[in-house]
Design an enzyme around this catalytic site. Structure first.
Site, short mmCIF file in Angstrom:
data_model
loop_
_atom_site.label_atom_id
_atom_site.label_comp_id
_atom_site.label_asym_id
_atom_site.label_seq_id
_atom_site.Cartn_x
_atom_site.Cartn_y
_atom_site.Cartn_z
N ARG A 235 33.56 -99.98 -52.64
CA ARG A 235 32.47 -99.11 -52.24
C ARG A 235 31.67 -98.73 -53.48
NH1 ARG A 235 33.06 -100.76 -47.88
NH2 ARG A 235 33.63 -99.66 -45.98
N GLU A 264 23.38 -98.25 -50.23
CA GLU A 264 22.98 -99.51 -49.58
C GLU A 264 22.07 -99.27 -48.38
OE1 GLU A 264 26.65 -101.46 -48.55
OE2 GLU A 264 27.36 -101.33 -50.61
N HIS A 282 26.46 -106.96 -50.11
CA HIS A 282 27.65 -106.53 -49.36
C HIS A 282 28.08 -107.61 -48.36
CE1 HIS A 282 30.02 -102.85 -47.72
NE2 HIS A 282 30.71 -103.97 -47.59
#
Ligand code: 8YV
Length: 324
Positions: A235, A264, A282
């Site tokens: 993360r 994000e 991601h």
């Protein structure tokens, strides 16, 4: 289940058609995403909803639970559940499930890809060739993985899958986490700074959330040293992004390979402008194979729960096997 007992399930930010199809075959399915007025939908159907199917990184909080008084289960599409208020779920007796294991190998593969890409400058070499520079001069020599020690922050399922792969690369392996793992022989460090001092590659595989927020800070980055490489497939919140940008800019560390970011899908221009970063949107679990397996597990958790067989993969905070 007879038709009038068919549970009502609400789908939030989970757009895979195979997931929606499987859910619609078993449940009365409602969707929040394409609803023009989410508030009106929640008022109309909220009291009937018994299960949620949610995309990863989807904020699920107590205010939503207040609108769903008969909610029994939240089934999330991802292993990380830092955006779900599991404390609030546990207090209400709501089970939260996630998708561990089925994505560990995929994410670990990508971690190794990012590591090699950052050390050997693979994307930069690709850009160099495409731009026609090779005809004029060879690509500059790069740093190496040889003689490095790699530290893993978080030796959970994904961290262990990364370590297993690293064994084949002939590097030293060390780790930091809350507790040492009896089943592995890698060097354990009881502090992150101690790990960072002992290694020159740090791979972040720890869960997000308040306990890990910003723990990879300027001091940890400085301890890695000027040859230091940071890889993050966990993360964005675990790394102090501003400190990372500064360390990369100043040469306090050598390079970074990042699949995740603090905010994000916004990625700071400063990170994009740097030549010593490899940046991915991601995609750790983002293969057809693994996302299909994750979708299956999301739906299987709901089916198993409503058939009375309990959740398949509950998070540790809500370990109940039956409706409470
Ligand atoms: C997401 C992830 O599930 O599993 C996790 O925790 O972050 C990813 O695998 C994926 O990005 C789908 O949104």
């Amino acid at each position: 289940m007879t038709p009038d007992q068919t549970p009502d399930i609400l789908l939030i930010r989970q757009t895979r058609p195979d997931v929606a199809e499987r859910l619609a075959a078993r449940f009365r399915l409602h969707r929040l995403d394409d609803a023009p007025d989410r508030d009106a939908v929640l008022s109309a159907i909220g009291p009937r909803i018994r299960g949620l199917a949610v995309g990863a990184m989807c904020p699920i909080d107590a205010a939503l639970f207040d609108r769903l008084p008969h909610l029994e289960i939240v089934s999330s599409f991802g292993v990380g559940y830092d955006t779900i208020d599991v404390g609030a779920a546990a207090r209400r007796g709501i089970v939260v499930t996630h998708t561990p294991d089925v994505l560990s190998d995929e994410v670990a593969d990508l971690a190794l890809g990012l590591l090699l890409a950052a050390v050997r400058r693979i994307p930069q070499g690709d850009r160099y060739l495409r731009a026609g520079h090779w005809r004029a001069a060879s690509f500059p020599l790069t740093a190496s993985l040889r003689e490095r020690r790699v530290g893993i922050l978080g030796l959970g399922r994904i961290g262990q899958a990364i370590a297993t792969r690293l064994e084949g690369f002939g590097v030293g392996i060390a780790y930091h986490g809350r507790t040492p793992r009896a089943e592995v022989s890698y060097a354990y460090h009881d502090s992150l700074i101690g790990l960072a001092q002992a290694v020159d590659v740090l791979i972040v595989a720890a869960p997000g959330g308040p306990e890990t927020r910003g723990i990879v800070d300027a001091a940890v980055l400085a301890a890695l040293g000027p040859e230091g490489i940071v890889v993050n497939i966990a993360r964005g919140s675990v790394i102090d992004e501003a400190a990372l940008i500064e360390a990369l800019r100043a040469g306090t560390i050598h390079a970074a390979g990042l699949d995740v970011f603090e905010n994000e899908p916004q990625v700071p221009d400063a990170l994009i402008a740097l030549e010593n970063t490899v940046l991915l949107p991601h995609v750790g679990s983002g293969s057809h194979h693994t996302r299909t397996a994750m979708g299956r597990l999301l739906t299987d958790n709901l089916v198993s729960w409503f058939e009375g067989d309990g959740p398949l993969t509950p998070v540790p905070e809500t370990p109940w096997s039956r409706a409470r």
